[in-house]
Write a protein that holds these residues in place. Structure first.
Motif, PDB file in Angstrom:
ATOM      1  N   ALA A  19       2.025  -8.121  -0.041  1.00  0.00           N
ATOM      2  CA  ALA A  19       3.136  -8.606   0.774  1.00  0.00           C
ATOM      3  C   ALA A  19       4.351  -7.699   0.683  1.00  0.00           C
ATOM      4  CB  ALA A  19       3.505 -10.024   0.350  1.00  0.00           C
ATOM      5  N   THR A  20       4.392  -6.806  -0.319  1.00  0.00           N
ATOM      6  CA  THR A  20       5.547  -5.922  -0.506  1.00  0.00           C
ATOM      7  C   THR A  20       5.285  -4.491  -0.065  1.00  0.00           C
ATOM      8  OG1 THR A  20       4.867  -5.477  -2.797  1.00  0.00           O
ATOM      9  CG2 THR A  20       6.431  -7.284  -2.438  1.00  0.00           C
ATOM     10  N   ALA A  21       4.089  -4.195   0.457  1.00  0.00           N
ATOM     11  CA  ALA A  21       3.747  -2.818   0.825  1.00  0.00           C
ATOM     12  C   ALA A  21       4.567  -2.366   2.034  1.00  0.00           C
ATOM     13  CB  ALA A  21       2.256  -2.705   1.128  1.00  0.00           C
ATOM     14  N   THR A  22       5.345  -1.306   1.854  1.00  0.00           N
ATOM     15  CA  THR A  22       6.254  -0.847   2.907  1.00  0.00           C
ATOM     16  C   THR A  22       5.519  -0.508   4.185  1.00  0.00           C
ATOM     17  OG1 THR A  22       7.566   0.141   1.125  1.00  0.00           O
ATOM     18  CG2 THR A  22       8.138   0.745   3.369  1.00  0.00           C
ATOM     19  N   ASN A  23       4.460   0.276   4.064  1.00  0.00           N
ATOM     20  CA  ASN A  23       3.768   0.718   5.272  1.00  0.00           C
ATOM     21  C   ASN A  23       3.082  -0.443   5.979  1.00  0.00           C
ATOM     22  OD1 ASN A  23       1.892   0.454   3.192  1.00  0.00           O
ATOM     23  ND2 ASN A  23       0.833   2.358   3.620  1.00  0.00           N
ATOM     24  N   GLN A  24       2.413  -1.322   5.224  1.00  0.00           N
ATOM     25  CA  GLN A  24       1.742  -2.461   5.836  1.00  0.00           C
ATOM     26  C   GLN A  24       2.730  -3.322   6.624  1.00  0.00           C
ATOM     27  OE1 GLN A  24      -1.769  -3.309   5.178  1.00  0.00           O
ATOM     28  NE2 GLN A  24      -1.792  -1.188   4.507  1.00  0.00           N
ATOM     29  N   ALA A  59       4.290   3.722  -3.215  1.00  0.00           N
ATOM     30  CA  ALA A  59       5.029   2.593  -3.774  1.00  0.00           C
ATOM     31  C   ALA A  59       4.375   1.255  -3.465  1.00  0.00           C
ATOM     32  CB  ALA A  59       6.460   2.603  -3.252  1.00  0.00           C
ATOM     33  N   THR A  60       4.182   0.449  -4.492  1.00  0.00           N
ATOM     34  CA  THR A  60       3.715  -0.918  -4.291  1.00  0.00           C
ATOM     35  C   THR A  60       4.837  -1.805  -3.770  1.00  0.00           C
ATOM     36  OG1 THR A  60       4.168  -1.348  -6.622  1.00  0.00           O
ATOM     37  CG2 THR A  60       1.899  -0.796  -6.026  1.00  0.00           C
ATOM     38  N   GLY A  61       6.057  -1.443  -4.064  1.00  0.00           N
ATOM     39  CA  GLY A  61       7.232  -2.161  -3.574  1.00  0.00           C
ATOM     40  C   GLY A  61       8.391  -1.192  -3.500  1.00  0.00           C
ATOM     41  N   TYR A  89      -2.884 -11.925   2.795  1.00  0.00           N
ATOM     42  CA  TYR A  89      -2.760 -10.745   1.949  1.00  0.00           C
ATOM     43  C   TYR A  89      -3.885 -10.697   0.916  1.00  0.00           C
ATOM     44  CZ  TYR A  89       1.791 -10.711   4.127  1.00  0.00           C
ATOM     45  OH  TYR A  89       2.793 -10.699   5.063  1.00  0.00           O
ATOM     46  N   GLY A  90      -4.612  -9.574   0.927  1.00  0.00           N
ATOM     47  CA  GLY A  90      -5.712  -9.399  -0.014  1.00  0.00           C
ATOM     48  C   GLY A  90      -5.372  -8.539  -1.200  1.00  0.00           C
ATOM     49  N   ASP A  91      -4.115  -8.086  -1.293  1.00  0.00           N
ATOM     50  CA  ASP A  91      -3.610  -7.312  -2.438  1.00  0.00           C
ATOM     51  C   ASP A  91      -4.384  -6.021  -2.681  1.00  0.00           C
ATOM     52  OD1 ASP A  91      -1.672  -9.235  -2.846  1.00  0.00           O
ATOM     53  OD2 ASP A  91      -2.875 -10.355  -4.287  1.00  0.00           O
ATOM     54  N   LYS A 123      -2.996  15.400 -12.146  1.00  0.00           N
ATOM     55  CA  LYS A 123      -3.444  14.230 -12.896  1.00  0.00           C
ATOM     56  C   LYS A 123      -3.118  12.987 -12.074  1.00  0.00           C
ATOM     57  CE  LYS A 123      -3.221  12.170 -17.539  1.00  0.00           C
ATOM     58  NZ  LYS A 123      -2.588  12.281 -18.873  1.00  0.00           N
ATOM     59  N   GLN A 124      -4.017  12.016 -12.103  1.00  0.00           N
ATOM     60  CA  GLN A 124      -3.766  10.748 -11.435  1.00  0.00           C
ATOM     61  C   GLN A 124      -3.813   9.632 -12.460  1.00  0.00           C
ATOM     62  OE1 GLN A 124      -5.013   9.595  -7.327  1.00  0.00           O
ATOM     63  NE2 GLN A 124      -6.604   8.438  -8.407  1.00  0.00           N
ATOM     64  N   ILE A 125      -2.778   8.817 -12.488  1.00  0.00           N
ATOM     65  CA  ILE A 125      -2.716   7.698 -13.414  1.00  0.00           C
ATOM     66  C   ILE A 125      -2.340   6.442 -12.638  1.00  0.00           C
ATOM     67  CG2 ILE A 125      -2.083   9.153 -15.379  1.00  0.00           C
ATOM     68  CD1 ILE A 125       0.812   8.201 -15.040  1.00  0.00           C
ATOM     69  N   GLY A 126      -2.557   5.301 -13.224  1.00  0.00           N
ATOM     70  CA  GLY A 126      -2.161   4.073 -12.565  1.00  0.00           C
ATOM     71  C   GLY A 126      -3.019   2.904 -12.984  1.00  0.00           C
ATOM     72  N   SER A 127      -2.685   1.770 -12.425  1.00  0.00           N
ATOM     73  CA  SER A 127      -3.385   0.530 -12.706  1.00  0.00           C
ATOM     74  C   SER A 127      -4.447   0.277 -11.650  1.00  0.00           C
ATOM     75  CB  SER A 127      -2.376  -0.623 -12.721  1.00  0.00           C
ATOM     76  OG  SER A 127      -3.033  -1.876 -12.790  1.00  0.00           O
ATOM     77  N   THR A 128      -5.385  -0.594 -11.961  1.00  0.00           N
ATOM     78  CA  THR A 128      -6.357  -1.026 -10.964  1.00  0.00           C
ATOM     79  C   THR A 128      -5.798  -2.159 -10.109  1.00  0.00           C
ATOM     80  OG1 THR A 128      -7.341  -2.543 -12.578  1.00  0.00           O
ATOM     81  CG2 THR A 128      -8.348  -0.357 -12.355  1.00  0.00           C
ATOM     82  N   ASP A 129      -4.621  -2.659 -10.469  1.00  0.00           N
ATOM     83  CA  ASP A 129      -3.968  -3.738  -9.724  1.00  0.00           C
ATOM     84  C   ASP A 129      -2.864  -3.170  -8.845  1.00  0.00           C
ATOM     85  OD1 ASP A 129      -5.495  -5.774 -10.965  1.00  0.00           O
ATOM     86  OD2 ASP A 129      -4.144  -5.748 -12.693  1.00  0.00           O
ATOM     87  N   SER A 130      -2.867  -3.528  -7.559  1.00  0.00           N
ATOM     88  CA  SER A 130      -1.857  -3.027  -6.620  1.00  0.00           C
ATOM     89  C   SER A 130      -0.610  -3.909  -6.654  1.00  0.00           C
ATOM     90  CB  SER A 130      -2.426  -2.988  -5.207  1.00  0.00           C
ATOM     91  OG  SER A 130      -3.529  -2.146  -5.121  1.00  0.00           O
ATOM     92  N   THR A 131       0.018  -3.960  -7.832  1.00  0.00           N
ATOM     93  CA  THR A 131       1.220  -4.782  -7.970  1.00  0.00           C
ATOM     94  C   THR A 131       2.360  -3.923  -8.503  1.00  0.00           C
ATOM     95  OG1 THR A 131       0.708  -5.444 -10.244  1.00  0.00           O
ATOM     96  CG2 THR A 131      -0.164  -6.828  -8.466  1.00  0.00           C
TER      97      THR A 131
END
Length: 370
Positions: free
Chosen positions: A198-203, A128-130, A229-231, A97-105
């Motif tokens: 701005a908080t993305a570990t890999n980026q 992780a987003t952060g 940053y385009g989020d 199952k995949q769940i989550g928001s459409t916002d990468s925050t």
């Protein structure tokens, strides 16, 4: 993703490995074994709150119940990873199952992690987003006996059992610096970075390595003018790319280490009359095919097999649930159809590396379909 022979994949991966090694700043090494792709199942990735059927593979295993929480749903990158995870679930008779928001925050992701802890899942796979922000919720999951596998973007150490890294991160920053050099006339001029959050570990890791690589005298003609940053949002990324073109009249290259950002930037450049700016970074081949040609907007870019990333992540979650592995450094295991049959090893910081990345250009872009 289309079927391709192991020999074909190995050849393309070897080329990509050498290309990335040549572009790196000299730190790190890429695994020598190629990672063949998995077939894409016919089941579409699940959206928030909707279950994806387990398929008709192995006998049903009710204990194998894994939820994926990406940075954002309805994102082609994570949809591609979900197809690989679903393929693994089908083979193992498990549930996906995949769940989550459409916002990468981070604020949007944490409630989904907290909710998953109470829903009876045996494992949570999370991008992780952060890293630090999501750690408390993931540690609560571990304390509740739930296995946690990070993928794509790492949670903080101590907040996962295993982290599945797409590739050797130390190679990516140097590669992107070299691509910018290759695309800028005589390796000179202004370049800019369009990242995700701005908080993305890999980026942030890739950008830091790219900044380090740019200190090499061979890149002395390049000037990194700004990182925006385009989020990982198409509209925000589009607005940021437009802003870069307007602000920097001598801009030569936009480097986007995000699949959403690179596509948005390529579209903006295409739609901007008279623009000669090139775009490179990390993208999905299906997205970027219209922009890849020797004299096109994006003559070269890179990535890894995203369905394979989801496939490996699910298999690791299954092995953690069964107790086959504990997530201890030095443990080895094999996964069907990946790594040429050779074992994976859990490395320092409980990291497993999927395999070497691919470099896409006009000579090979037609061979890929994801």
């Amino acid at each position: 993703m289309q079927h391709r022979s192991i020999g074909r994949i190995a050849a393309l991966s070897l080329v990509a490995t050498f290309a990335f090694a040549a572009c790196s700043s000299g730190s790190g090494s890429s695994p020598s074994a190629a990672a063949p792709s998995v077939a894409v199942p016919s089941v579409a990735p699940s959206a928030a709150g909707s279950a994806a059927p387990s398929g008709s593979g192995a006998a049903a295993n009710p204990n194998l119940n894994v939820v994926f929480i990406p940075k954002a749903i309805s994102n082609p990158y994570f949809d591609a990873a979900a197809t690989g995870a679903q393929k693994a679930a089908t083979e193992l008779g498990g549930q996906f199952k995949q769940i989550g928001s459409t916002d990468s925050t981070t604020a949007a992701q944490i409630p989904f992690i907290q909710d998953a802890v109470t829903q009876g899942y045996k494992a949570i796979a999370v991008s992780a987003t952060g890293a630090d922000e999501v750690a408390p919720a993931l540690k609560d999951a571990i304390a509740a006996g739930i296995k946690v596998v990070g993928y794509d973007s790492s949670p903080a150490e101590g907040a996962y059992d295993v982290f599945v890294n797409q590739t050797d991160f130390s190679l990516i920053g140097g590669a992107m610096a070299q691509w910018a050099c290759d695309l800028a006339p005589s390796c000179t001029g202004d370049i800019a970075i369009l990242s995700a959050t701005a908080t993305a570990t890999n980026q942030n890791a890739w950008i830091k390595d790219m900044e380090t690589a740019l200190k090499d005298p061979k890149f002395a003609g390049l000037k990194l003018v700004e990182t925006v940053y385009g989020d990982d949002n198409p509209q925000t990324s589009t607005t940021q790319a437009q802003g870069l073109l307007q602000k920097y009249k001598d801009l030569k290259v936009i480097v986007a280490p995000t699949t959403v950002g690179i596509l948005a930037a390529a579209k903006v450049v295409k739609d901007t009359a008279g623009s000669k700016v090139k775009v490179t970074g990390l993208g999905l081949p299906n997205d970027m095919k219209p922009y890849v040609s020797a004299d096109g907007i994006t003559p070269k870019f890179g990535l890894w097999s995203v369905p394979d990333l989801g496939y490996l992540t699910y298999y690791i979650a299954a092995k953690l649930i069964s107790g086959e592995i504990k997530g201890t450094e030095g443990e080895t295991f094999t996964v069907p159809n990946l790594n040429g049959g050779k074992p994976y090893t859990i490395g320092p910081k409980k990291v497993v590396i999927l395999g070497p990345p691919f470099v896409f250009d006009p000579s090979n872009i037609a061979d890929f379909n994801f």
